[in-house]
Each structure stands twice: as C-alpha cells, then as structure tokens.
Design a protein around this motif. Structure first.
Motif, PDB file in Angstrom:
ATOM      1  N   ASP A   1       0.821  -1.210   0.000  1.00 32.74           N
ATOM      2  CA  ASP A   1       0.000   0.000   0.000  1.00 32.74           C
ATOM      3  C   ASP A   1       0.858   1.264   0.000  1.00 32.74           C
ATOM      4  OD1 ASP A   1      -2.661   1.361   0.415  1.00 32.74           O
ATOM      5  OD2 ASP A   1      -1.625   2.030   2.230  1.00 32.74           O
ATOM      6  N   GLN A   2       2.047   1.172   0.605  1.00 36.42           N
ATOM      7  CA  GLN A   2       2.926   2.342   0.697  1.00 36.42           C
ATOM      8  C   GLN A   2       4.029   2.330  -0.377  1.00 36.42           C
ATOM      9  OE1 GLN A   2       2.473   5.034   2.855  1.00 36.42           O
ATOM     10  NE2 GLN A   2       0.506   3.968   3.083  1.00 36.42           N
ATOM     11  N   ASN A   3       3.862   1.466  -1.372  1.00 38.10           N
ATOM     12  CA  ASN A   3       4.797   1.417  -2.496  1.00 38.10           C
ATOM     13  C   ASN A   3       6.231   1.166  -2.029  1.00 38.10           C
ATOM     14  OD1 ASN A   3       5.574   1.489  -5.203  1.00 38.10           O
ATOM     15  ND2 ASN A   3       5.913   3.703  -5.173  1.00 38.10           N
ATOM     16  N   VAL A   4       6.384   0.189  -1.152  1.00 35.33           N
ATOM     17  CA  VAL A   4       7.709  -0.237  -0.691  1.00 35.33           C
ATOM     18  C   VAL A   4       8.196  -1.353  -1.613  1.00 35.33           C
ATOM     19  CG1 VAL A   4       8.977  -1.333   1.198  1.00 35.33           C
ATOM     20  CG2 VAL A   4       7.307   0.470   1.678  1.00 35.33           C
ATOM     21  N   ALA A   5       9.450  -1.242  -2.058  1.00 34.88           N
ATOM     22  CA  ALA A   5       9.954  -2.105  -3.124  1.00 34.88           C
ATOM     23  C   ALA A   5      10.702  -3.341  -2.636  1.00 34.88           C
ATOM     24  CB  ALA A   5      10.873  -1.302  -4.043  1.00 34.88           C
ATOM     25  N   LEU A   6      11.101  -3.389  -1.366  1.00 37.20           N
ATOM     26  CA  LEU A   6      11.926  -4.499  -0.879  1.00 37.20           C
ATOM     27  C   LEU A   6      11.715  -4.690   0.610  1.00 37.20           C
ATOM     28  CD1 LEU A   6      14.269  -6.489  -1.807  1.00 37.20           C
ATOM     29  CD2 LEU A   6      15.844  -4.791  -0.861  1.00 37.20           C
ATOM     30  N   LEU A   7      11.582  -5.948   1.028  1.00 38.76           N
ATOM     31  CA  LEU A   7      11.498  -6.312   2.443  1.00 38.76           C
ATOM     32  C   LEU A   7      12.708  -7.172   2.781  1.00 38.76           C
ATOM     33  CD1 LEU A   7      10.249  -6.708   5.234  1.00 38.76           C
ATOM     34  CD2 LEU A   7       8.735  -8.455   4.239  1.00 38.76           C
ATOM     35  N   GLU A   8      13.540  -6.667   3.657  1.00 38.85           N
ATOM     36  CA  GLU A   8      14.779  -7.352   4.019  1.00 38.85           C
ATOM     37  C   GLU A   8      14.615  -8.081   5.357  1.00 38.85           C
ATOM     38  OE1 GLU A   8      19.509  -6.137   4.706  1.00 38.85           O
ATOM     39  OE2 GLU A   8      18.115  -4.731   3.768  1.00 38.85           O
ATOM     40  N   GLN A   9      15.032  -9.319   5.398  1.00 34.79           N
ATOM     41  CA  GLN A   9      15.138 -10.173   6.573  1.00 34.79           C
ATOM     42  C   GLN A   9      13.948 -10.047   7.534  1.00 34.79           C
ATOM     43  OE1 GLN A   9      17.802 -12.344   6.589  1.00 34.79           O
ATOM     44  NE2 GLN A   9      16.664 -13.389   8.201  1.00 34.79           N
ATOM     45  N   PRO A  10      12.750 -10.503   7.117  1.00 37.52           N
ATOM     46  CA  PRO A  10      11.586 -10.371   7.996  1.00 37.52           C
ATOM     47  C   PRO A  10      11.627 -11.287   9.210  1.00 37.52           C
ATOM     48  CG  PRO A  10      11.012 -11.582   6.002  1.00 37.52           C
ATOM     49  CD  PRO A  10      12.396 -11.047   5.790  1.00 37.52           C
ATOM     50  N   VAL A  11      12.230 -12.480   9.089  1.00 36.71           N
ATOM     51  CA  VAL A  11      12.213 -13.450  10.196  1.00 36.71           C
ATOM     52  C   VAL A  11      13.640 -13.702  10.670  1.00 36.71           C
ATOM     53  CG1 VAL A  11      10.120 -14.544   9.320  1.00 36.71           C
ATOM     54  CG2 VAL A  11      12.355 -15.439   8.633  1.00 36.71           C
ATOM     55  N   ARG A  12      13.735 -14.292  11.873  1.00 31.95           N
ATOM     56  CA  ARG A  12      15.060 -14.492  12.452  1.00 31.95           C
ATOM     57  C   ARG A  12      15.836 -15.589  11.738  1.00 31.95           C
ATOM     58  NH1 ARG A  12      15.173 -19.050  15.596  1.00 31.95           N
ATOM     59  NH2 ARG A  12      13.140 -19.858  16.280  1.00 31.95           N
ATOM     60  N   ARG A  13      17.134 -15.459  11.790  1.00 30.51           N
ATOM     61  CA  ARG A  13      18.013 -16.491  11.259  1.00 30.51           C
ATOM     62  C   ARG A  13      17.733 -17.804  11.989  1.00 30.51           C
ATOM     63  NH1 ARG A  13      22.921 -17.472   8.712  1.00 30.51           N
ATOM     64  NH2 ARG A  13      24.298 -18.977   9.753  1.00 30.51           N
TER      65      ARG A  13
ATOM     66  N   GLU B   1      13.806 -19.558   9.010  1.00 31.68           N
ATOM     67  CA  GLU B   1      13.432 -19.291   7.620  1.00 31.68           C
ATOM     68  C   GLU B   1      12.323 -20.211   7.110  1.00 31.68           C
ATOM     69  OE1 GLU B   1      17.654 -17.970   8.250  1.00 31.68           O
ATOM     70  OE2 GLU B   1      16.584 -19.858   8.581  1.00 31.68           O
ATOM     71  N   ALA B   2      12.114 -21.355   7.768  1.00 28.62           N
ATOM     72  CA  ALA B   2      11.033 -22.252   7.354  1.00 28.62           C
ATOM     73  C   ALA B   2       9.671 -21.580   7.452  1.00 28.62           C
ATOM     74  CB  ALA B   2      11.058 -23.529   8.196  1.00 28.62           C
ATOM     75  N   LEU B   3       9.564 -20.504   8.220  1.00 35.95           N
ATOM     76  CA  LEU B   3       8.315 -19.739   8.284  1.00 35.95           C
ATOM     77  C   LEU B   3       7.933 -19.188   6.909  1.00 35.95           C
ATOM     78  CD1 LEU B   3       8.915 -17.701  11.579  1.00 35.95           C
ATOM     79  CD2 LEU B   3       7.284 -19.566  11.266  1.00 35.95           C
ATOM     80  N   LEU B   4       8.898 -19.065   6.032  1.00 34.39           N
ATOM     81  CA  LEU B   4       8.639 -18.517   4.704  1.00 34.39           C
ATOM     82  C   LEU B   4       8.250 -19.582   3.686  1.00 34.39           C
ATOM     83  CD1 LEU B   4      11.695 -16.055   4.520  1.00 34.39           C
ATOM     84  CD2 LEU B   4       9.356 -15.550   5.261  1.00 34.39           C
ATOM     85  N   ASP B   5       8.386 -20.846   4.048  1.00 36.53           N
ATOM     86  CA  ASP B   5       8.070 -21.921   3.105  1.00 36.53           C
ATOM     87  C   ASP B   5       6.588 -21.888   2.736  1.00 36.53           C
ATOM     88  OD1 ASP B   5      10.681 -22.710   3.220  1.00 36.53           O
ATOM     89  OD2 ASP B   5      10.341 -24.444   4.518  1.00 36.53           O
ATOM     90  N   GLY B   6       6.299 -21.899   1.455  1.00 36.24           N
ATOM     91  CA  GLY B   6       4.922 -21.895   0.984  1.00 36.24           C
ATOM     92  C   GLY B   6       4.263 -20.539   0.987  1.00 36.24           C
TER      93      GLY B   6
ATOM     94  N   ILE C   1      23.947 -19.820   0.441  1.00 38.06           N
ATOM     95  CA  ILE C   1      23.014 -19.332  -0.575  1.00 38.06           C
ATOM     96  C   ILE C   1      22.035 -20.412  -1.005  1.00 38.06           C
ATOM     97  CG2 ILE C   1      22.789 -18.481  -2.937  1.00 38.06           C
ATOM     98  CD1 ILE C   1      25.349 -16.923  -2.556  1.00 38.06           C
ATOM     99  N   ASP C   2      22.529 -21.614  -1.295  1.00 39.48           N
ATOM    100  CA  ASP C   2      21.668 -22.664  -1.842  1.00 39.48           C
ATOM    101  C   ASP C   2      20.516 -23.019  -0.908  1.00 39.48           C
ATOM    102  OD1 ASP C   2      23.052 -22.855  -4.213  1.00 39.48           O
ATOM    103  OD2 ASP C   2      24.342 -24.476  -3.539  1.00 39.48           O
ATOM    104  N   ALA C   3      20.768 -23.010   0.403  1.00 37.76           N
ATOM    105  CA  ALA C   3      19.726 -23.396   1.355  1.00 37.76           C
ATOM    106  C   ALA C   3      18.567 -22.405   1.376  1.00 37.76           C
ATOM    107  CB  ALA C   3      20.319 -23.524   2.755  1.00 37.76           C
ATOM    108  N   GLN C   4      18.808 -21.159   0.982  1.00 40.46           N
ATOM    109  CA  GLN C   4      17.775 -20.118   1.078  1.00 40.46           C
ATOM    110  C   GLN C   4      17.275 -19.650  -0.287  1.00 40.46           C
ATOM    111  OE1 GLN C   4      16.650 -19.697   3.951  1.00 40.46           O
ATOM    112  NE2 GLN C   4      18.321 -20.563   5.170  1.00 40.46           N
ATOM    113  N   ARG C   5      17.720 -20.248  -1.348  1.00 43.85           N
ATOM    114  CA  ARG C   5      17.430 -19.757  -2.696  1.00 43.85           C
ATOM    115  C   ARG C   5      15.938 -19.734  -3.022  1.00 43.85           C
ATOM    116  NH1 ARG C   5      19.526 -24.357  -6.862  1.00 43.85           N
ATOM    117  NH2 ARG C   5      18.365 -23.004  -8.295  1.00 43.85           N
ATOM    118  N   ALA C   6      15.146 -20.641  -2.425  1.00 46.46           N
ATOM    119  CA  ALA C   6      13.707 -20.695  -2.728  1.00 46.46           C
ATOM    120  C   ALA C   6      12.895 -19.746  -1.851  1.00 46.46           C
ATOM    121  CB  ALA C   6      13.197 -22.120  -2.563  1.00 46.46           C
TER     122      ALA C   6
END
Length: 338
Positions: free
Chosen positions: A204-216, A219-224, A243-248
C-alpha cells in the motif's frame, strides 16, 4: 576475477582497533548503536602496504576482540606469505578474514600497478544509487533524521517488529518522500503470523523491498508463503555456502564483506547468486571510506546498493565527498592503485 598472486616475500602484519563513533545513536530491532568499533589490518611486503577494515558481525559476537584473536591465531601463516585463496581455507567467514582479505587485495593492486576493479574483473567504477538508512525509532526521531539526510533518491527504513508502530513510520517516510525508492529492513523482527499484514501495508505504501523479515534459523516460516514484494536475505545468508539453502525463500541476497569474509568471497557469492536467478545487494556494517572502498567494487555488480556507512560516522573526513545527488562514488585511488 583474476587468480590471486602469492606475495613474493614474507609479510609483516599489524592491526589496530578504532572506536568508530556514530554521529547520532542508531536504533534497529533489538539494538541501539552509538558506535561500530572496527579493526584495521595492514599487510606490508617491505615496499607496499595493503589495508583492510572490518567491523565484524555484531549478532554473532564477532567483535574487535574476537577479530584480533583470530588474526593473531593465524599470524605465523600470514606473515610467511599467503594469497587470498589460502586465506579462505585458513579462516572462517567473518570480520578477521575480511580485514585480511581486503588488505591482500590492496597489496596485490599496489604491487602489480593494476586497480582492484580490474583485478576483480568488474569494469571501471561508476557512481551508484545508494540507499540512506533511517532508524527504527520514535516518529519524531525518524522525521528529524529524514530532514538531515543528504539528497536521497533511495531510502531504507529499519523496522522494529511492531506492526502498528512500523506502519506509522513507513507512512511518515512515504508522505515526506513520495517519489523515492523505498525498502525496509526488519532485522529478524517478525514472526510468521504478522507477515501478511506487514506486506499488505508495504504494498500500500509502495515499498519495493522487504529485508530479513524473520530471524536467522526460522526461515522455514517462509516456506509456501509468497510475498508480493521481493524478500532479501541478510542475516540468513552469511557466505557462499549458505546461498543454496535459502534460494527458494528469498529473491535477493544482501552481501556484506564483514559477514562473508572479504571481497574474494563476495565476488564468488554474486556470481553464484546470479547463476541461480537471484538478485544481488551490497550492504555494510557502518565503517569508514576504507571499508566502503572494497564494497564499492562489488557494488558495480549489484542491483541494490546500500553503502551509506561512512555518512553516519562522526569522524570520517572523506565521507561527505563520496555522496552526491543520491549516489555514492568511491574513487579507485582511495584504495589500491588508482
């Protein structure tokens, strides 16, 4: 990137610690910084000297004491003569290796007479649009910091992990600067339940990038889950091996020399990320012009550049000269053979 050259003679190693006071305290999710202490390593072959500055990785306890301990642990092998590839085998990713790796780059550049950018194979340096970062602080503080920024065409706002408060800050910045490119950095501050509400507000606020939303490690919270705006991995990707572990899960990789252990690793990361179809970002852990110089070499390959670190320090006499019209330019002559 040209193959590294092993120094032809033994090296002498020195290092020092610098306080790196910030102009004003800077708040992010979970931390308040008044300084970003750093270690500068110098390697000399008796004729030329190379320098590298590192602030380490604060959330991994990679502080100046740890960096100096790591450097001293490897002193004998380093002073015997070492190249950048052997350094990657000798030390893990982190600030100590970054300082030494960058010192080796400058030493090789001065010894060969070739600028670092040519050794790195990135082409002549050109000014790059850079973000300027605003803290996750009270709206009045954000407003004051926004007014004090130089001409900024791109802004990165730190989030605090509180959706209501973050929404107020995002709206404040967007209202004040309706036309700038804008990204946000959550610094691991959000859980899975708040992600939908967060990104709806950002769209809604025209933000172009979200960096690191969840803790190291979470990252499985982002699956699906598919975000309508690109996600950038910062803390979640430290070096080439991660890199490979987080590419998806992420579409952008934020490469910082302090995390990955130097320009050598950073260039390998950028190449690998590109091959996977990911975009590349360069960031910094604050630092002076000396820290920004090798990161600026990497910036020539990046989609997003976040090299505002020197601007926020209290005592970098060169900082103001790096920034003009929303861009950053670190002249090659400031580090290595110009």
């Amino acid at each position: 990137m040209k193959a590294p050259i092993t120094p032809a003679r033994p090296l002498s190693l020195t290092h020092r610690r610098d306080a790196m006071l910030m102009r004003e305290p800077f708040r992010i999710s979970g931390y308040l910084f008044e300084a970003m202490p750093a270690v500068t390593a110098t390697l000399s072959d008796g004729e030329h000297s190379g320098r590298g500055e590192a602030a380490g990785v604060y959330y991994l306890d990679d502080d100046p004491a740890h960096m100096e301990s790591e450097i001293e642990r490897c002193r004998e092998a380093i002073e015997a003569g070492i190249d950048r590839q052997r350094l990657r085998d000798l030390l893990p990713a982190g600030g100590a290796r970054n300082a030494l790796d960058c010192a080796l780059w400058e030493l090789e550049s001065l010894s060969s007479g070739e600028p670092v950018w040519r050794l790195a194979g990135v082409g002549p340096p050109r000014p790059r649009l850079t973000t300027f970062t605003l803290p996750a602080d009270d709206p009045a503080v954000v407003q004051q910091r926004l007014a004090s920024l130089p001409t900024a065409l791109a802004i990165k706002l730190k989030l605090a992990g509180d959706l209501a408060a973050d929404t107020e800050r995002v709206r404040l910045v967007r209202a004040a600067r309706p036309h700038v490119w804008m990204g946000v950095d959550a610094n691991q501050g959000y859980g899975g339940d708040d992600l939908d509400g967060l990104v709806a507000m950002l769209v809604d606020q025209n933000v172009a990038l979200l960096e690191q939303p969840v803790r190291r490690g979470a990252e499985a919270l982002l699956d699906g889950w598919r975000s309508p705006i690109p996600l950038a991995a910062d803390e979640s990707v430290q070096d080439l091996a991660e890199i490979d572990a987080q590419r998806a899960r992420f579409q952008v990789i934020n490469i910082k020399l302090d995390k990955c252990g130097g320009l050598t690793e950073a260039l390998l990361m950028a190449d690998h990320a590109r091959r996977l179809g990911l975009k590349v970002m360069v960031g910094n852990m604050a630092g002076t012009t000396l820290a920004a110089a090798p990161a600026f070499v990497l910036a020539q390959l990046c989609d997003v550049v976040d090299l505002d670190g020197p601007w926020f320090l209290a005592d970098d006499p060169l900082a103001a000269s790096l920034y003009k019209d929303g861009e950053v330019m670190v002249p090659a002559r400031l580090w290595g053979a110009g």
